[in-house]
Design a protein around this motif. Sequence first.
Motif, PDB file in Angstrom:
ATOM      1  N   MET A 102       0.863  -1.326  -0.138  1.00 24.75           N
ATOM      2  CA  MET A 102       0.056   0.157   0.143  1.00 24.75           C
ATOM      3  C   MET A 102       0.864   0.984  -0.021  1.00 24.75           C
ATOM      4  O   MET A 102       1.802   1.258   0.628  1.00 24.75           O
ATOM      5  N   ARG A 103       0.395   2.236  -0.919  1.00 28.09           N
ATOM      6  CA  ARG A 103       1.072   3.506  -0.853  1.00 28.09           C
ATOM      7  C   ARG A 103       0.697   4.311   0.358  1.00 28.09           C
ATOM      8  O   ARG A 103      -0.328   4.165   0.406  1.00 28.09           O
ATOM      9  N   PRO A 104       1.500   5.258   0.682  1.00 30.82           N
ATOM     10  CA  PRO A 104       1.009   6.227   1.839  1.00 30.82           C
ATOM     11  C   PRO A 104       0.064   7.141   1.165  1.00 30.82           C
ATOM     12  O   PRO A 104       0.032   7.457   0.028  1.00 30.82           O
ATOM     13  N   LEU A 105      -0.813   7.612   2.103  1.00 30.60           N
ATOM     14  CA  LEU A 105      -1.885   8.681   1.865  1.00 30.60           C
ATOM     15  C   LEU A 105      -1.049  10.078   1.646  1.00 30.60           C
ATOM     16  O   LEU A 105      -0.169  10.243   2.144  1.00 30.60           O
ATOM     17  N   PRO A 106      -1.818  10.752   0.746  1.00 31.77           N
ATOM     18  CA  PRO A 106      -1.281  12.058   0.415  1.00 31.77           C
ATOM     19  C   PRO A 106      -1.259  12.882   1.772  1.00 31.77           C
ATOM     20  O   PRO A 106      -2.055  12.842   2.579  1.00 31.77           O
ATOM     21  N   PRO A 107      -0.162  13.802   2.176  1.00 27.87           N
ATOM     22  CA  PRO A 107      -0.418  14.626   3.421  1.00 27.87           C
ATOM     23  C   PRO A 107      -1.517  15.545   3.276  1.00 27.87           C
ATOM     24  O   PRO A 107      -1.888  16.208   2.055  1.00 27.87           O
ATOM     25  N   GLY A 108      -1.996  15.815   4.239  1.00 25.34           N
ATOM     26  CA  GLY A 108      -3.217  16.468   4.276  1.00 25.34           C
ATOM     27  C   GLY A 108      -3.068  17.844   5.439  1.00 25.34           C
ATOM     28  O   GLY A 108      -2.245  17.512   6.353  1.00 25.34           O
ATOM     29  N   PRO A 109      -4.043  18.768   5.369  1.00 31.55           N
ATOM     30  CA  PRO A 109      -3.982  19.502   6.482  1.00 31.55           C
ATOM     31  C   PRO A 109      -4.532  19.081   7.930  1.00 31.55           C
ATOM     32  O   PRO A 109      -5.087  17.989   7.861  1.00 31.55           O
ATOM     33  N   SER A 110      -4.420  19.628   9.015  1.00 30.49           N
ATOM     34  CA  SER A 110      -4.938  19.363  10.291  1.00 30.49           C
ATOM     35  C   SER A 110      -6.507  19.218  10.391  1.00 30.49           C
ATOM     36  O   SER A 110      -7.031  18.567  10.790  1.00 30.49           O
ATOM     37  N   THR A 111      -7.117  20.280   9.438  1.00 35.95           N
ATOM     38  CA  THR A 111      -8.438  20.430   9.370  1.00 35.95           C
ATOM     39  C   THR A 111      -9.071  20.593   8.173  1.00 35.95           C
ATOM     40  O   THR A 111      -8.112  21.171   7.146  1.00 35.95           O
ATOM     41  N   ALA A 112     -10.312  20.151   7.619  1.00 38.27           N
ATOM     42  CA  ALA A 112     -10.685  20.480   6.570  1.00 38.27           C
ATOM     43  C   ALA A 112     -12.294  20.817   6.596  1.00 38.27           C
ATOM     44  O   ALA A 112     -12.809  20.612   7.678  1.00 38.27           O
ATOM     45  N   ARG A 113     -12.710  21.434   5.615  1.00 34.09           N
ATOM     46  CA  ARG A 113     -14.210  21.865   5.666  1.00 34.09           C
ATOM     47  C   ARG A 113     -15.035  20.304   5.176  1.00 34.09           C
ATOM     48  O   ARG A 113     -14.582  19.579   4.877  1.00 34.09           O
ATOM     49  N   VAL A 114     -16.069  20.249   6.038  1.00 33.84           N
ATOM     50  CA  VAL A 114     -16.924  18.967   6.174  1.00 33.84           C
ATOM     51  C   VAL A 114     -17.340  18.606   4.841  1.00 33.84           C
ATOM     52  O   VAL A 114     -17.358  17.595   4.327  1.00 33.84           O
ATOM     53  N   ASP A 115     -17.835  19.690   4.214  1.00 37.44           N
ATOM     54  CA  ASP A 115     -18.332  19.548   2.622  1.00 37.44           C
ATOM     55  C   ASP A 115     -17.216  19.113   1.622  1.00 37.44           C
ATOM     56  O   ASP A 115     -17.346  17.969   0.747  1.00 37.44           O
ATOM     57  N   ARG A 116     -16.224  19.845   2.074  1.00 35.79           N
ATOM     58  CA  ARG A 116     -15.056  19.289   0.875  1.00 35.79           C
ATOM     59  C   ARG A 116     -14.398  17.799   1.307  1.00 35.79           C
ATOM     60  O   ARG A 116     -14.171  17.147   0.496  1.00 35.79           O
ATOM     61  N   TRP A 117     -14.488  17.602   2.620  1.00 34.49           N
ATOM     62  CA  TRP A 117     -13.978  16.200   3.159  1.00 34.49           C
ATOM     63  C   TRP A 117     -14.952  15.028   2.566  1.00 34.49           C
ATOM     64  O   TRP A 117     -14.369  14.181   2.077  1.00 34.49           O
ATOM     65  N   LEU A 118     -16.231  15.025   2.632  1.00 37.47           N
ATOM     66  CA  LEU A 118     -17.161  14.317   2.107  1.00 37.47           C
ATOM     67  C   LEU A 118     -17.200  13.890   1.052  1.00 37.47           C
ATOM     68  O   LEU A 118     -17.281  12.874   0.303  1.00 37.47           O
ATOM     69  N   GLU A 147      -8.283  17.175   1.368  1.00 38.96           N
ATOM     70  CA  GLU A 147      -9.139  18.199   0.718  1.00 38.96           C
ATOM     71  C   GLU A 147      -9.345  17.893  -0.761  1.00 38.96           C
ATOM     72  O   GLU A 147     -10.293  18.400  -1.276  1.00 38.96           O
ATOM     73  N   LYS A 148      -8.126  17.231  -1.264  1.00 41.89           N
ATOM     74  CA  LYS A 148      -8.522  17.093  -2.763  1.00 41.89           C
ATOM     75  C   LYS A 148      -9.051  15.541  -2.677  1.00 41.89           C
ATOM     76  O   LYS A 148      -8.631  14.686  -2.116  1.00 41.89           O
ATOM     77  N   ARG A 149      -9.943  15.293  -3.983  1.00 49.60           N
ATOM     78  CA  ARG A 149     -10.315  14.060  -4.288  1.00 49.60           C
ATOM     79  C   ARG A 149      -9.146  13.110  -4.934  1.00 49.60           C
ATOM     80  O   ARG A 149      -8.297  13.442  -5.560  1.00 49.60           O
ATOM     81  N   VAL A 150      -9.357  11.837  -4.140  1.00 53.58           N
ATOM     82  CA  VAL A 150      -8.374  10.853  -4.483  1.00 53.58           C
ATOM     83  C   VAL A 150      -8.897   9.753  -4.816  1.00 53.58           C
ATOM     84  O   VAL A 150     -10.407   9.554  -4.821  1.00 53.58           O
ATOM     85  N   GLY A 151      -8.495   8.815  -5.255  1.00 53.24           N
ATOM     86  CA  GLY A 151      -9.084   7.523  -5.850  1.00 53.24           C
ATOM     87  C   GLY A 151      -9.911   6.619  -4.668  1.00 53.24           C
ATOM     88  O   GLY A 151      -9.528   6.865  -3.532  1.00 53.24           O
ATOM     89  N   ALA A 152     -10.620   5.874  -5.479  1.00 53.13           N
ATOM     90  CA  ALA A 152     -11.424   5.171  -4.286  1.00 53.13           C
ATOM     91  C   ALA A 152     -10.759   4.078  -3.408  1.00 53.13           C
ATOM     92  O   ALA A 152     -11.118   4.431  -1.967  1.00 53.13           O
ATOM     93  N   PRO A 153      -9.773   3.568  -3.610  1.00 55.96           N
ATOM     94  CA  PRO A 153      -8.974   2.618  -2.585  1.00 55.96           C
ATOM     95  C   PRO A 153      -8.438   3.595  -1.439  1.00 55.96           C
ATOM     96  O   PRO A 153      -8.293   3.194  -0.423  1.00 55.96           O
ATOM     97  N   ASP A 154      -7.784   4.723  -2.056  1.00 52.00           N
ATOM     98  CA  ASP A 154      -7.348   5.650  -1.092  1.00 52.00           C
ATOM     99  C   ASP A 154      -8.399   6.375  -0.157  1.00 52.00           C
ATOM    100  O   ASP A 154      -8.063   6.693   1.132  1.00 52.00           O
ATOM    101  N   ALA A 155      -9.511   6.510  -0.844  1.00 55.93           N
ATOM    102  CA  ALA A 155     -10.648   7.398  -0.094  1.00 55.93           C
ATOM    103  C   ALA A 155     -11.242   6.497   1.014  1.00 55.93           C
ATOM    104  O   ALA A 155     -11.478   7.111   2.365  1.00 55.93           O
ATOM    105  N   VAL A 156     -11.076   5.281   0.785  1.00 60.60           N
ATOM    106  CA  VAL A 156     -11.583   4.329   1.903  1.00 60.60           C
ATOM    107  C   VAL A 156     -10.853   4.188   2.993  1.00 60.60           C
ATOM    108  O   VAL A 156     -11.291   4.021   4.035  1.00 60.60           O
ATOM    109  N   ARG A 157      -9.562   4.350   2.732  1.00 62.36           N
ATOM    110  CA  ARG A 157      -8.394   4.333   3.804  1.00 62.36           C
ATOM    111  C   ARG A 157      -8.713   5.720   4.635  1.00 62.36           C
ATOM    112  O   ARG A 157      -7.882   5.772   5.774  1.00 62.36           O
ATOM    113  N   CYS A 158      -9.286   6.661   4.327  1.00 65.44           N
ATOM    114  CA  CYS A 158      -9.239   7.917   5.013  1.00 65.44           C
ATOM    115  C   CYS A 158     -10.319   7.993   6.202  1.00 65.44           C
ATOM    116  O   CYS A 158     -10.452   9.040   6.745  1.00 65.44           O
ATOM    117  N   TYR A 159     -11.118   6.936   6.167  1.00 61.93           N
ATOM    118  CA  TYR A 159     -12.121   7.135   7.356  1.00 61.93           C
ATOM    119  C   TYR A 159     -12.597   5.665   7.825  1.00 61.93           C
ATOM    120  O   TYR A 159     -12.179   4.609   7.168  1.00 61.93           O
TER     121      TYR A 159
END
Length: 128
Positions: A1-17, A75-87
């Motif tokens: 598995m490759r590492p997730l992209p670095p992100g900020p400490s907070t994000a807007r909920v609409d953007r994160w969803l 905050e940026k949209r990522v591929g589905a396999p990476d997105a599932v690992r974010c929550y």
Amino acid sequence: MRPLPPGPSTARVDRWLWAVRLTKTRADAAQACRAGHVRVNDRPAKPATAVRVGDDVRIHLNARTRIVEVGHVIEKRVGAPDAVRCYVDNTPVLPPEATIPVARRDRGAGRPTKRDRRQLDRLRVEEP
């Protein structure tokens, strides 16, 4: 598995969803927030509500409530396999519905006759 992209400490909920692919568009996420279908840590969320790692997000979409815990903020949209690992999905499993046999008719067979309807009614009454 490759590492997730670095992100900020907070994000807007609409953007994160939108980024983790729980909604199809960011506008859909913002609309869900404005309609009161999104809660962050059991508080109603506006589109600009900040989410952090560890926050619980509840979103009611498509007649179903999803409960997720923020595992990684992006905050940026990522591929589905990476997105599932974010929550972490904490949505309770739906109980299997009692399956009622569905009577199928051939396409183009027309409207059911009175006899067909009575037979269907008997099938429905026999099932608990």
